[in-house]
Design a protein around this motif. Sequence first.
Motif, PDB file in Angstrom:
ATOM      1  N   GLU A  89      -3.056   8.723  -3.764  1.00 32.12           N
ATOM      2  CA  GLU A  89      -4.078   8.199  -2.861  1.00 32.12           C
ATOM      3  C   GLU A  89      -3.787   6.735  -2.591  1.00 32.12           C
ATOM      4  O   GLU A  89      -3.067   6.084  -3.342  1.00 32.12           O
ATOM      5  CB  GLU A  89      -5.462   8.331  -3.506  1.00 32.12           C
ATOM      6  CG  GLU A  89      -5.866   9.758  -3.810  1.00 32.12           C
ATOM      7  CD  GLU A  89      -6.243  10.513  -2.560  1.00 32.12           C
ATOM      8  OE1 GLU A  89      -6.691   9.873  -1.605  1.00 32.12           O
ATOM      9  OE2 GLU A  89      -6.062  11.743  -2.541  1.00 32.12           O
ATOM     10  N   GLU A 143      -3.585  -2.854 -13.856  1.00 36.77           N
ATOM     11  CA  GLU A 143      -3.096  -1.481 -13.978  1.00 36.77           C
ATOM     12  C   GLU A 143      -1.720  -1.286 -13.335  1.00 36.77           C
ATOM     13  O   GLU A 143      -1.077  -0.284 -13.555  1.00 36.77           O
ATOM     14  CB  GLU A 143      -4.092  -0.497 -13.368  1.00 36.77           C
ATOM     15  CG  GLU A 143      -4.228  -0.645 -11.878  1.00 36.77           C
ATOM     16  CD  GLU A 143      -5.347   0.209 -11.340  1.00 36.77           C
ATOM     17  OE1 GLU A 143      -6.201   0.601 -12.122  1.00 36.77           O
ATOM     18  OE2 GLU A 143      -5.344   0.470 -10.145  1.00 36.77           O
ATOM     19  N   THR A 144      -1.296  -2.255 -12.543  1.00 31.09           N
ATOM     20  CA  THR A 144      -0.045  -2.031 -11.844  1.00 31.09           C
ATOM     21  C   THR A 144       1.186  -1.920 -12.730  1.00 31.09           C
ATOM     22  O   THR A 144       1.994  -1.039 -12.492  1.00 31.09           O
ATOM     23  CB  THR A 144       0.187  -3.063 -10.745  1.00 31.09           C
ATOM     24  OG1 THR A 144      -0.255  -4.314 -11.230  1.00 31.09           O
ATOM     25  CG2 THR A 144      -0.535  -2.679  -9.497  1.00 31.09           C
ATOM     26  N   ALA A 177       0.827  -1.210   0.000  1.00 30.63           N
ATOM     27  CA  ALA A 177       0.000   0.000   0.000  1.00 30.63           C
ATOM     28  C   ALA A 177       0.854   1.249   0.000  1.00 30.63           C
ATOM     29  O   ALA A 177       0.475   2.264  -0.586  1.00 30.63           O
ATOM     30  CB  ALA A 177      -0.909  -0.003   1.216  1.00 30.63           C
ATOM     31  N   LEU A 182      -6.724  -4.408 -10.463  1.00 31.40           N
ATOM     32  CA  LEU A 182      -5.521  -3.912  -9.803  1.00 31.40           C
ATOM     33  C   LEU A 182      -4.283  -4.454 -10.509  1.00 31.40           C
ATOM     34  O   LEU A 182      -3.333  -3.739 -10.809  1.00 31.40           O
ATOM     35  CB  LEU A 182      -5.546  -4.383  -8.349  1.00 31.40           C
ATOM     36  CG  LEU A 182      -4.490  -3.779  -7.460  1.00 31.40           C
ATOM     37  CD1 LEU A 182      -4.910  -2.376  -7.106  1.00 31.40           C
ATOM     38  CD2 LEU A 182      -4.329  -4.611  -6.221  1.00 31.40           C
ATOM     39  N   GLU A 216     -12.053  -6.785  -8.544  1.00 28.54           N
ATOM     40  CA  GLU A 216     -11.243  -5.627  -8.190  1.00 28.54           C
ATOM     41  C   GLU A 216      -9.765  -5.961  -8.273  1.00 28.54           C
ATOM     42  O   GLU A 216      -8.960  -5.183  -8.741  1.00 28.54           O
ATOM     43  CB  GLU A 216     -11.580  -5.178  -6.774  1.00 28.54           C
ATOM     44  CG  GLU A 216     -12.798  -4.299  -6.703  1.00 28.54           C
ATOM     45  CD  GLU A 216     -13.173  -4.030  -5.274  1.00 28.54           C
ATOM     46  OE1 GLU A 216     -13.235  -2.862  -4.914  1.00 28.54           O
ATOM     47  OE2 GLU A 216     -13.389  -4.987  -4.533  1.00 28.54           O
ATOM     48  N   ARG A 217      -9.448  -7.171  -7.786  1.00 32.20           N
ATOM     49  CA  ARG A 217      -8.053  -7.543  -7.771  1.00 32.20           C
ATOM     50  C   ARG A 217      -7.512  -7.642  -9.188  1.00 32.20           C
ATOM     51  O   ARG A 217      -6.412  -7.254  -9.478  1.00 32.20           O
ATOM     52  CB  ARG A 217      -7.885  -8.870  -7.061  1.00 32.20           C
ATOM     53  CG  ARG A 217      -6.520  -9.017  -6.480  1.00 32.20           C
ATOM     54  CD  ARG A 217      -6.412 -10.295  -5.699  1.00 32.20           C
ATOM     55  NE  ARG A 217      -6.435 -11.428  -6.590  1.00 32.20           N
ATOM     56  CZ  ARG A 217      -6.762 -12.652  -6.194  1.00 32.20           C
ATOM     57  NH1 ARG A 217      -7.130 -12.855  -4.952  1.00 32.20           N
ATOM     58  NH2 ARG A 217      -6.739 -13.650  -7.027  1.00 32.20           N
ATOM     59  N   SER A 236       3.190   2.506  -3.676  1.00 34.98           N
ATOM     60  CA  SER A 236       2.685   2.857  -5.000  1.00 34.98           C
ATOM     61  C   SER A 236       2.961   4.325  -5.276  1.00 34.98           C
ATOM     62  O   SER A 236       3.118   5.116  -4.358  1.00 34.98           O
ATOM     63  CB  SER A 236       1.186   2.569  -5.065  1.00 34.98           C
ATOM     64  OG  SER A 236       0.478   3.732  -4.805  1.00 34.98           O
ATOM     65  N   LYS A 248       1.695   1.420 -13.913  1.00 29.05           N
ATOM     66  CA  LYS A 248       2.067   2.345 -12.852  1.00 29.05           C
ATOM     67  C   LYS A 248       3.528   2.174 -12.491  1.00 29.05           C
ATOM     68  O   LYS A 248       4.215   3.118 -12.190  1.00 29.05           O
ATOM     69  CB  LYS A 248       1.214   2.077 -11.611  1.00 29.05           C
ATOM     70  CG  LYS A 248      -0.084   2.833 -11.605  1.00 29.05           C
ATOM     71  CD  LYS A 248      -0.712   2.694 -10.256  1.00 29.05           C
ATOM     72  CE  LYS A 248      -2.040   3.418 -10.200  1.00 29.05           C
ATOM     73  NZ  LYS A 248      -2.690   3.153  -8.921  1.00 29.05           N
ATOM     74  N   GLU A 270      -4.648   2.814  -2.465  1.00 28.27           N
ATOM     75  CA  GLU A 270      -5.458   1.968  -3.345  1.00 28.27           C
ATOM     76  C   GLU A 270      -6.576   1.350  -2.519  1.00 28.27           C
ATOM     77  O   GLU A 270      -6.335   0.752  -1.472  1.00 28.27           O
ATOM     78  CB  GLU A 270      -4.584   0.895  -3.972  1.00 28.27           C
ATOM     79  CG  GLU A 270      -3.649   1.459  -5.034  1.00 28.27           C
ATOM     80  CD  GLU A 270      -2.641   0.438  -5.505  1.00 28.27           C
ATOM     81  OE1 GLU A 270      -2.967  -0.751  -5.498  1.00 28.27           O
ATOM     82  OE2 GLU A 270      -1.526   0.846  -5.843  1.00 28.27           O
ATOM     83  N   GLU A 271      -7.776   1.500  -3.031  1.00 26.01           N
ATOM     84  CA  GLU A 271      -8.960   1.155  -2.236  1.00 26.01           C
ATOM     85  C   GLU A 271      -8.994  -0.302  -1.791  1.00 26.01           C
ATOM     86  O   GLU A 271      -9.198  -0.579  -0.605  1.00 26.01           O
ATOM     87  CB  GLU A 271     -10.213   1.504  -3.049  1.00 26.01           C
ATOM     88  CG  GLU A 271     -11.457   1.673  -2.214  1.00 26.01           C
ATOM     89  CD  GLU A 271     -11.297   2.706  -1.126  1.00 26.01           C
ATOM     90  OE1 GLU A 271     -11.732   2.416  -0.013  1.00 26.01           O
ATOM     91  OE2 GLU A 271     -10.715   3.787  -1.365  1.00 26.01           O
ATOM     92  N   GLY A 293       1.005   6.516  -6.584  1.00 25.32           N
ATOM     93  CA  GLY A 293      -0.172   7.386  -6.617  1.00 25.32           C
ATOM     94  C   GLY A 293      -0.241   8.304  -5.411  1.00 25.32           C
ATOM     95  O   GLY A 293       0.468   8.120  -4.434  1.00 25.32           O
TER      96      GLY A 293
END
Lengths: 417, 640
Positions: B19, B584-585, B12, B581, B577-578, B15, B588, B21-22, B17
């Motif tokens: 924010e 998109e990783t 967590a 994730l 969701e996973r 990353s 990123k 990651e939810e 970003g």
Amino acid sequence: MPPGRVYGVAPMWSGLRERELGAPPWRYAASVRRMRSHALELCKTKDVISSGRGAVNSLQIDPVEARYMLAGNGNGSISVYDISQPTTVEHYSQKHEALFSIDKAHRYSVSSVRWYPVDTGIFISGSFDKHINVWDANTLEVLMQFKMPGKVFGVSMSPVSTTHMLIATGTEDYRIRLCDISSGAFTHTLSAHRDAVWAVKWSASSEWILISGGCDGAIRLWDIRRAGCFYVLDQHRSSASQEAKTSKDATPGRVHPGLTSALDRSTAHYGTVTSLQTSRDGHYLLSAEHNVPGSDSRVKLWDIERGCNTLVNYEATNINGNLTCELEVSGDKPLVFVPCLTSIQVYDMLSGRLLSTLKGHYELVKCCAYHSQSQELYSGSNDRRILVWSPEQSVSEDEALGTIAAQVQADEDNWSD
Amino acid sequence: MAGRLSDLILAATNSPGKELEEPLLKAIKALVRASDDNVKAAADLLMDRLGKNHSQVRLLALLLIDQLFTRSKLFRGQIVAVLEKFMVLCLGHRTDQPLPAPADRAALLKAKALEIVERWNETFGPHYKELQLGYEYLKFTLRLDFPGVREAANRAEEEKNARDRRTQDLLRCRLLQLTENFPGLRRDLESTMSQLEECFAILSEEEEVVQDEDGFLEVDKDEEDSSEVFGIQSLRSMRDQEELMVTESRDNEAIFDMARDLLKLVTTRHLPAAQEWLSVLMRVDPEDRQSRDALMKEVIDLRNRLVVLKDKCQELGIVEVAKSKTTTDDDVEWEEEEIFDRSKLDGPRHKLEQEREREREREREQGGEIRKSSSPQATATGTASSSNATMSELKQKLFEEAPVLPWGSFLDAWGSDAAVPANNRGLVLDNHWGRVDPDALISTEKMAEMQVRASYYQPLKSELRPCSAPLRNGGLCQRRDLRKCPLHGTIIPRDDRGNPLEEKRAVEAKGKEKAAVSPAALAAQAVRNVRGRDEAKRKQNKLLRQSQARTDRQHNEAVLRTAALAHDTQTIEAGLERKSLDEETPKKRKGGLSAMLRKKETPKDRIARRLLRGRAVDAMVANIARDEDAKYRESFPNQW
């Protein structure tokens, strides 16, 4: 063991049984006091609103009523707080504002303030502007002023004196001067230190005995009725070695005040002695050392009667004040409060065990004062605040906090997801 | 358990970003919530992450700490115990411990930390004295700039209240005025209205007479064409409505004038006034509500009556004088438009409409001027416009032909071929050198010569074509350069997929040439071809290997990630969701944390690298030295 409780302290109810069986009440009171003093934490309900804009350099609670606290500030002001009667009570928090505060009491930082031990009508203050002022607490005027040869580091008045009104002063000068309030003159000049004297302290048991500690690392004991210092504490002379010695030669007796040169040169610390504090019974002396490069700062406990180092090790002290910092000793099973960087460390005096570390200040803690009746500790720091440390709050107080302050969110778990 | 927690926290906070990651956050929350040990472990881990030498990591750790802090009491206790360290790590207010590298993230971290500490102090300050002390230390001793969200809101609220109070005071004042003046105003209104009503009464008497006549006419018409009974009936009903309009004649002119004046009074004064009172009454918050309500009721009644009267006026065709005069032409036009619109309608209805129009026309002619509005000017303009029509055609034609010239002094005498007096100032000037001829003329040729049109050269603007070389992302290069695109070379015409057109042609041409080549050249070409093929093969292999390595890497990362995320209820449930994730990783990851720390290479850097190379600098120094030497020798040639 519930968190916050210190090992070795019996719970409050254990004494009750003893009392029923005929133990004297003072013992129960003492045990309660001890228990409370062991469980100090930041007080949530009591605030001392420090009026000064500068660091709080010195604190003392008056010895007569134990009600008024004197604070000397880094900006040359002096303020007095009433610590038993809050000025404003707001919901749950009691705010203690200054009863009065004297701005520009001194030109420079006030290094040390003391109440007159007999009543609260007079107090004295020493400052870096090389003056010692004697103040009338009612009119807030300077009664008397002593011009000293250098910066004043510490002032002291004897708590047990009945025959003299002398202020002992430790200054930049290597000589200790005793200022007489009744005549307004210097009565004594005591010279034996080789450097500035940072700490002076009258003995708690005898009104004639003065103890002084200086930059040269020596702690000297003076009998002001006689010339010269009569004893120098030696860090290498421990109680163990002395026992061995006394068993060898049967004539103990005091060394003559003339002092052999070897004894005269002995030191108590390697660095500067910044602070001295006697235990309440006058039996022990604590000395704190400033952290000088090449020597670690530590606190030492001395047996005054026998004049030797007790070798109690107070673990991990780190006194880093540039100025004198003040130690404080409490109660009948004494605790020592040592300002240590931004925290205050609480030790058991006789064993040297670290009991707790009080964290709350954000800059160097300069001084602390212990209120023995309510078992509260007051600490002043460079961050211009005076914090109150009180025994763990009872349940009812906590509840009041929750119920009265309804606008504040309750302090509970709040897992929404 | 702890291992998974640490993996999750690591993931967590790692990353790039801004924010959290939810799904990760959810998983961490679920895990931390499970037990007290986990809370403690999380606090330790997060403080550890907060100590990392990267502002991005710190930022994410801070956000995570905030999430847990607001939820768990135990966690609060853990953080408050190390609050000082926390503040130092988040705010960097100690000079010996400033915030670490990426400067933008450091600024963000600081801002966020201030916001969070303030919020914590507001919600939990009374329970945690340390928090309060820390906040006060930061605010009053270090004088850090807290955002002061609540204070700002309070201030805005206060301001709004004050504004409201002021407006209310004003409104009350006006209400008082109104209640005092109301009887008088009301009397005014009543009198106006009664006058208007009287006017209507008189007019309606006349109207009856007119309608009777009409009725006869209608009957005749009914008999004439019985085939369109229904249509005519509807027509009649419509016409009845229309015919409520009483024609103005010499007899009732005075009444009309009167009514018009009154109407004007109503529309310009009374109605707006009533509206204003209403708005005041609606907004005001008076002590005595009942009287206000009563007053309001009266005002509403009055206003309704006024509106009704006004409507009636319009029905009767009474229009305000001033307004009608100014909008004469508009009215005419509007009618024409309407006619045009109606003529579009089809079927019998259309016919009917036309008929009605025609009738109306007739009536208008008969009754003279129905309205004052139809003035003689209108007809005049009509004829003028018809004569203009032919002119404008010619003009249009000429306009099209005419060149567009920029304005210049040569336009002053455009098309004139008269001579111009030389002394056109109207003064008799004496010349010291001799007599002046006041009547001297400048000839036309001379004049033309003097006023010849001059203009600056302006290059023809030709559109720069885009380079439109195919790009890697599938698009075409949109750079517009004169001749050469810095990225794709000389600009050549290409088709819409980016393939050069010329090349094709060239290849074709070559193909034709190939018919006549020597065998030696042919052999050389063959060798070249083979080599080229080998080269291409090698390249392809290399590419393949690279892509294989890349997919392997991605796969490894994905596996590690799923391992970190696995086994917790949240993510197993939310399999979708996973997946997203994981997808998109890799993208990123390209701009990872270490990339953030690296300094971006600027053009300045590139230039500096070229210019400040050792040899370049040496050469420059040598050049300068030589130049100076030469200069010196020139200046002092004979000195030693």
